[in-house]
Write an enzyme that holds these catalytic residues in place. Structure first.
Site, PDB file in Angstrom:
ATOM      1  N   GLU A 205       0.880  -1.176   0.000  1.00 53.76           N
ATOM      2  CA  GLU A 205       0.000   0.000   0.000  1.00 53.76           C
ATOM      3  C   GLU A 205       0.917   1.224   0.000  1.00 53.76           C
ATOM      4  OE1 GLU A 205      -2.318   0.508   3.600  1.00 53.76           O
ATOM      5  OE2 GLU A 205      -3.768   1.843   2.636  1.00 53.76           O
ATOM      6  N   ASP A 283     -12.464  -0.725   2.074  1.00 52.40           N
ATOM      7  CA  ASP A 283     -11.436  -0.513   3.113  1.00 52.40           C
ATOM      8  C   ASP A 283     -12.037   0.064   4.406  1.00 52.40           C
ATOM      9  OD1 ASP A 283      -8.888  -0.762   4.133  1.00 52.40           O
ATOM     10  OD2 ASP A 283      -7.979   0.796   2.904  1.00 52.40           O
TER      11      ASP A 283
HETATM   12  N1  HPA Z   1      -4.009   0.115   5.790  1.00 49.74           N
HETATM   13  C1  HPA Z   1      -3.431  -0.281   6.926  1.00 49.74           C
HETATM   14  N2  HPA Z   1      -4.083  -0.392   8.065  1.00 49.74           N
HETATM   15  C2  HPA Z   1      -5.383  -0.110   8.080  1.00 49.74           C
HETATM   16  C3  HPA Z   1      -6.034   0.296   6.938  1.00 49.74           C
HETATM   17  C4  HPA Z   1      -5.312   0.400   5.725  1.00 49.74           C
HETATM   18  O1  HPA Z   1      -5.806   0.752   4.650  1.00 49.74           O
HETATM   19  N3  HPA Z   1      -7.323   0.511   7.306  1.00 49.74           N
HETATM   20  C5  HPA Z   1      -7.433   0.197   8.614  1.00 49.74           C
HETATM   21  N4  HPA Z   1      -6.256  -0.176   9.095  1.00 49.74           N
HETATM   22 ZN    ZN Z   2      -7.151  -2.052   4.764  1.00 53.99          ZN
END
Ligand code: HPA
Ligand code: ZN
Length: 345
Positions: A205, A283
């Site tokens: 990410e 998400d």
């Molecule tokens: N990334 C990492 N941790 C998280 C996310 C995310 O998108 N959403 C909730 N915790």
């Molecule tokens: Zn997430």
């Protein structure tokens, strides 16, 4: 694509059965519920109004979001809070034709502030069971470890989960990615695999492609959450295609957390074109401004994607799920039936 074609595509998105595979239940806490629960529980929030909460939701990276995400979940205290939160999400998902959910929860976000593991999971599971009856939504629950915490803390959480392992389908890894590589949790994940749990991890990410390699080779995950940055590495991309890995992409999340500058930069279409089994998910919908169909529509509009592309995303969502093969085949046939009906319009 003209206006009529866009309307047909949006009607297809609204109607097509789909699975949501990347949803943090605590990230579905809407500001009005946050206020109502905080008042009921006597919890102080650093916001005067619901509008203040929404105004605070401007993030320039993952950490800025996480700071508010952990703050917001402070309103969740009692078992019924977790129940109401989860049921509200399921009702909203049902409106988006979601037929199956694999939701994350963050027990350490609760135990760290004195809310018992059992309180959180009991409310979530009770709502998932009621939601299945009420909305026909099947479910799997995925317990996430907070990667900014220690390996030892993850093992302690796994210990607390023991009585619930028949209702936990898998484990995941979330929270602050950079500086907390997957390999930090190699032993915990190995133990979870021995216990028969499915394994997923947020990787790529914000973190580098190397974190996706580690998720594959060291954690031996069954599915990758996000995975955007895998596309920077050609050999890794080839591997994802060849081994048929599913990626749970979250377009509006990527935009809000500045993983991409513009929704047109979402990797979803590039992944599909390259042969990667991408899926679209919300998400943390309350924080990122849209539920699952908003995410489908956002990429469809920005990337000029077809009804067939939307059907592929829906099919990928079932094929990448932890449902059994017979149910997956059934859901796939349902997607194809809706596609056929729309093709005739
Ligand atoms: N990334 C990492 N941790 C998280 C996310 C995310 O998108 N959403 C909730 N915790
Ligand atoms: Zn997430």
């Amino acid at each position: 694509m003209n206006q009529t074609e866009r309307e047909t595509r949006n009607a297809f998105i609204a109607a097509v059965p789909k699975a949501e595979l990347h949803l943090h239940i605590e990230g579905s806490l809407e500001p009005d519920m946050m206020f109502a629960l905080a008042r009921r529980n006597g919890v102080d929030l650093p916001y005067a109004t619901v509008e203040d909460v929404r105004a605070a939701y401007r993030f320039s990276n993952l950490q800025e979001f996480l700071d508010l995400y952990y703050l917001g979940m402070g309103a969740l205290i009692e078992e019924r809070d977790f129940y109401e939160l989860t049921l509200a999400y399921l009702e909203r998902a049902h409106a988006d034709s979601v037929r199956h959910v694999e939701i994350f929860f963050d027990p350490q976000g609760h135990t760290q502030r004195g809310v018992a593991f059992d309180t959180a999971i009991s409310g979530i599971v009770r709502a998932l069971e009621d939601g299945e009856e009420r909305f026909g939504i099947s479910w799997k629950l995925i317990m996430c470890f907070l990667r900014h915490l220690s390996e030892e803390a993850a093992f302690e959480t796994l210990e607390e989960a023991q009585p619930w392992l028949d209702r936990i389908a898998g484990v995941g890894l979330d929270s602050s990615e950079v500086g907390h590589p997957p390999e930090k949790f190699a032993r915990v994940f190995a133990r979870c695999r021995e216990l028969g749990l499915k394994l997923v991890a947020h990787a790529g990410e914000e973190g580098p492609p190397d974190y996706v390699w580690q998720a594959l080779d060291t954690l031996k995950i069954d599915r990758i959450d996000h995975g955007n940055r895998a596309l920077e590495d050609e050999a890794l991309t080839d591997r994802l295609v060849q081994e048929g890995h599913t990626l749970t992409v979250c377009p509006l999340s990527n935009l809000k957390l500045c993983v991409i500058d513009d929704i047109a930069d979402s990797p979803v279409k590039r992944m599909l074109d390259r042969g990667i089994k991408a899926t679209v998910n919300s998400d943390d919908p309350s924080y990122f401004g849209g539920y699952i169909n908003d995410n489908y529509r956002a990429v469809a509009d920005a990337l000029d994607m077809s009804v067939e592309d939307m059907a592929t995303l829906a099919i990928n969502s079932f094929e990448g799920s932890f449902l059994d093969e017979a149910t997956i085949a059934q859901r796939r046939a349902e997607v194809e039936a809706v596609l056929k009906r729309h093709a005739g319009l």
